[in-house]
Design an enzyme around this catalytic site. Structure first.
Site, PDB file in Angstrom:
ATOM      1  N   HIS B 261       0.830  -1.210   0.000  1.00 32.63           N
ATOM      2  CA  HIS B 261       0.000   0.000   0.000  1.00 32.63           C
ATOM      3  C   HIS B 261       0.869   1.265   0.000  1.00 32.63           C
ATOM      4  O   HIS B 261       0.702   2.149  -0.851  1.00 32.63           O
ATOM      5  CB  HIS B 261      -0.913  -0.031   1.243  1.00 32.63           C
ATOM      6  N   GLU B 262       1.811   1.344   0.933  1.00 33.37           N
ATOM      7  CA  GLU B 262       2.659   2.543   1.031  1.00 33.37           C
ATOM      8  C   GLU B 262       3.552   2.684  -0.200  1.00 33.37           C
ATOM      9  O   GLU B 262       3.883   3.805  -0.604  1.00 33.37           O
ATOM     10  CB  GLU B 262       3.505   2.509   2.312  1.00 33.37           C
ATOM     11  N   HIS B 265       1.672   4.700  -2.722  1.00 32.11           N
ATOM     12  CA  HIS B 265       1.812   6.137  -2.449  1.00 32.11           C
ATOM     13  C   HIS B 265       3.188   6.629  -2.893  1.00 32.11           C
ATOM     14  O   HIS B 265       3.321   7.689  -3.505  1.00 32.11           O
ATOM     15  CB  HIS B 265       1.686   6.399  -0.934  1.00 32.11           C
ATOM     16  N   GLU B 291      -4.734   8.170  -2.735  1.00 30.81           N
ATOM     17  CA  GLU B 291      -5.228   6.893  -2.226  1.00 30.81           C
ATOM     18  C   GLU B 291      -5.518   5.932  -3.383  1.00 30.81           C
ATOM     19  O   GLU B 291      -5.384   4.718  -3.233  1.00 30.81           O
ATOM     20  CB  GLU B 291      -6.486   7.135  -1.378  1.00 30.81           C
TER      21      GLU B 291
END
Lengths: 493, 493
Positions: B261-262, B265, B291
């Protein structure tokens, strides 16, 4: 608010920006990936410009004039004195000269990284000429403003109050006994045998050992950390001191004592007076006093028999599967007190180190005062190296006058701090021993009495006293090289 | 220099200070010992004040007026539009209100950390009343300045251009099919069995696995790093992106997907246009688009069969000595697609997550528009929770309306970004699949075609386009929730 209160508030603001600079500087050296460098350099340059603006605000000169008329009590006259000192230091030089020197210094230092490896004095000398010229200009402006000689005015940046006259006296004294002492010790050690580390020493284990030693030295982990960087340093801020080391898988001896050294710097920072946090009077007294604390830890405590016993035991239980004789106390002691005449200052032992510093001092003093030319340096280096350590650097610039970073960007006046630090450390230890059973404290594993003395006499004073006042209040007299000589004789003969 | 050039230079300066803020913020969350907090907070507050001063310099308003008259070519009109947007956002609110809200928010958030654990709604409500009141004032001032409704004016901070009208439509549509779909999936999954991680998973090994997955996702380690923090985040600057995770020795599943997930980003930040570095137009488009990239990595790529095959193989060869069935593809797939109705948003799965967001959206919308009182929130929370997920939070504030940090300091308008991000991600994937064989790329282990599409269509655009323009240029239409619904049905039914 009084002018004095206005000044304090303004310097607290500056201190906040210095905090950001310290943390981002530490990050750049220990955490930042290479690709982050360009944007970081821009951000740091922007911050420097901002701090410089705050330091040179025209308003400040009125505030200082008014504050001089205000009636200040207790520590406040010293607080004002140190505020004014930092302000004057920042306002002495025309911005144009600062920029020119910064540019010439960056250019010279950058090229030096390659030129040193290639023994390229010719190439280096071309860039360095400009750095020396601008440093001489800087020294002259500082001299005109302070009434000091040019070199004393440079010394004043790093060692406020220290003058050529007293350095000459101190170092001339050292020169009368050091070369002979070195020869005696080398002669004595020539018959000794010892085992050097061999095999692999896992860096995670080295780190664990380092942390254990930092605990023994009561490093405050709630206000600091240990990390890695190419060049070990002590950075951060007093409430959050960041020390670094560098691990070599082939040996642990250097990194381990390096951690002891940086822990000395760190505990000084951690022990500075909290009531003066953010003010110049709450900062470390000078480079020499800072080095006195790292060298107190490394040389006075760290190489004492009692401490080496701890180190050898801790290392022995950390690194299993190696020759146990490596970790015997006797062997550790020999490893950590070996004396050798060699070319490189940063690798030098306690006994030969002052020779490296005195050589540099004598050259940079004469260079900044205009008594010699920068092209004279290699020959002077060679002749002094022959005289003090019996080594020739003829044609060897890499391991001669091109070995240090300091001169490449014009940090003239810094070198004496190293040996002043060693001398202060010896004098502090002699004074401490009058009231503290140092060896017993180290042997017991609870070194608190030692740290209480340092805290009370050095750390908690910040810059409230001048260096001379500080040393006198701690030891009963100003700097006396006799203590250093006695310490070396006791340890090495 | 033209006014436009002056503005650009001024915002580059601001960007340099934001750089220092980002790095010191990352440090505070991932490196700083607790004792460093007070001095750091002071330094960060000083920096915020300075950045605010730069953002509200009176001169800027003249420059913007002049720049509007200058003839700008190429990207420059968009560059100016985004400069103006950030400037307006920073100048909308009276400083007194900003300070009052910041104080009330800090006080409420600080007390909430204890009150939440103690289920103390009474205590929380007293502090929160002030936060809500000041947020309503803020929303009204923003509404007056922009001509938007109060809640739309808050939305505009995080999702420029997004309005209640379109959110109502999108979320009302979701509400027509989501509760039934959740029930169907839970029913289907009830007969499935799977193995959960048990035993110990060494954090050093977890980190090594995380780094391996980041490499597969082509995280640029020359421009970023992975570290640890209590709350995982993506910070730093585009040239040096700092992502964090949190390891739990009892399992690796959450941290591993958290890193995916990170990394989403991070790659957005790393892929922003370098020619616009330091300018608002070179920054990420919005919270929802940000997001969308983390969820594209986590949900669209990360939970695809082809990617789960990589994960299960990599985890299996990392953690030896565990039950090999734990690492079987089928088992991993079940672990990563398990659906459960539960109370806590941050722990929610892909399918139930939108229900948590819609509930919060409906409540904060009505609260900010003044249609409900803050004391109505617990009852509304309970009734909506019953309606969307069949769970009662009667008397359970800890796991009900007091679970999130967002409202404690008045970040109203943020929650919709999470579900907008999930919807954008699904729509981007559908569009990408028209030209890229996504599953084949993932299966091959070379995901470059996927990243090329994202770079070309999203990352390299920065904020040059509005959100609607960006989505339309990438996918041929503006946001359409249909893609999200189809994605969920395909994956879970």
């Amino acid at each position: 608010m009084s002018a004095f209160e206005n000044l304090k508030a303004h310097f607290q603001t500056i201190s906040n920006f210095n905090h950001l600079s310290a943390i981002c500087g530490w990050d750049a050296a220990s955490m930042m990936p290479a690709g982050g460098n360009e944007a970081r350099s821009n951000a740091m340059a922007e911050l420097s410009v901002h701090i410089h603006k705050l330091m040179t605000l025209p308003q400040l000169s009125d505030w200082f004039a008014q504050a001089d008329q205000e009636s200040l009590q207790g520590d406040n006259p010293a607080v004002l004195r140190e505020l004014k000192r930092q302000w004057q230091q920042s306002n002495l030089l025309p911005e144009k000269l600062v920029q020119a020197k910064s540019l010439a210094g960056s250019k010279c230092e950058h090229a030096w990284r390659t030129q040193r490896k290639e023994n390229d004095w010719q190439g280096f000398e071309k860039n360095w000429a400009e750095v020396v010229k601008l440093s001489q200009e800087e020294a002259q402006i500082r001299a005109d403003a302070t009434g000091l000689s040019p070199y004393d005015a440079m010394l004043d940046i790093y060692e406020p109050g220290t003058k050529t006259e007293s350095l000459n006296q101190l170092f001339d004294n050292v020169k009368t006994w050091l070369p002979e002492l070195i020869d005696q010790v080398i002669d004595k050690q020539s018959s000794e045998s010892f085992i050097e580390p061999s095999g692999q020493f896992d860096t995670a284990q080295q780190k664990a050992l380092g942390l254990e030693v930092m605990k023994l030295l009561k490093f405050d982990f709630n206000h600091g950390r240990l990390d890695e960087s190419i060049h070990p340093f002590c950075g951060g801020v007093p409430s959050d001191v960041r020390i670094t080391t560098r691990y070599d898988e082939n040996e642990f001896v250097q990194s381990l004592m390096g951690i002891v050294h940086e822990t000395g710097h760190a505990r000084y920072e951690q022990g500075l007076p909290k009531t003066l946090a953010g003010l110049p009077a709450g900062e470390a007294r000078s480079m020499g006093i800072h080095e006195s604390q790292s060298l107190f830890f490394e040389m006075q405590v760290g190489r004492s028999d009692a401490f080496i016993k701890h180190l050898s035991a801790m290392a022995g239980s950390t690194f299993k599967g190696h020759n146990p004789e490596l970790f015997a106390f006797d062997n550790f002691q020999k490893l950590y007190t070996r004396v050798k005449k060699d070319f490189i200052r940063v690798d030098a032992d306690e006994l030969t180190y002052p020779a490296h510093v005195i050589l540099r001092y004598e050259i940079e003093r004469d260079l900044i005062n205009g008594d010699i030319k920068h092209t004279d340096v290699p020959e002077l280096w060679d002749s002094k190296m022959q005289q003090y350590l019996g080594l020739s650097t003829q044609g060897n610039f890499t391991n001669g006058c091109m070995q240090d970073i300091h001169w490449t960007d014009g940090a003239f006046g810094y070198f004496p701090s190293y040996t002043l630090g060693a001398m202060y450390a010896a004098q502090f230890m002699a004074a401490m021993k009058k009231t503290v059973d140092v060896d017993a404290a180290i042997a017991s594993g609870d070194l608190s009495p030692i740290f209480s003395w340092l805290s009370e006499n050095i750390w908690s004073k910040g810059s409230l006293l001048t260096t001379d006042e500080l040393v006198k209040s701690a030891t009963g007299e100003t700097l006396n090289a006799q203590f250093f000589q006695e310490h070396l004789r006791n340890r090495y003969l």
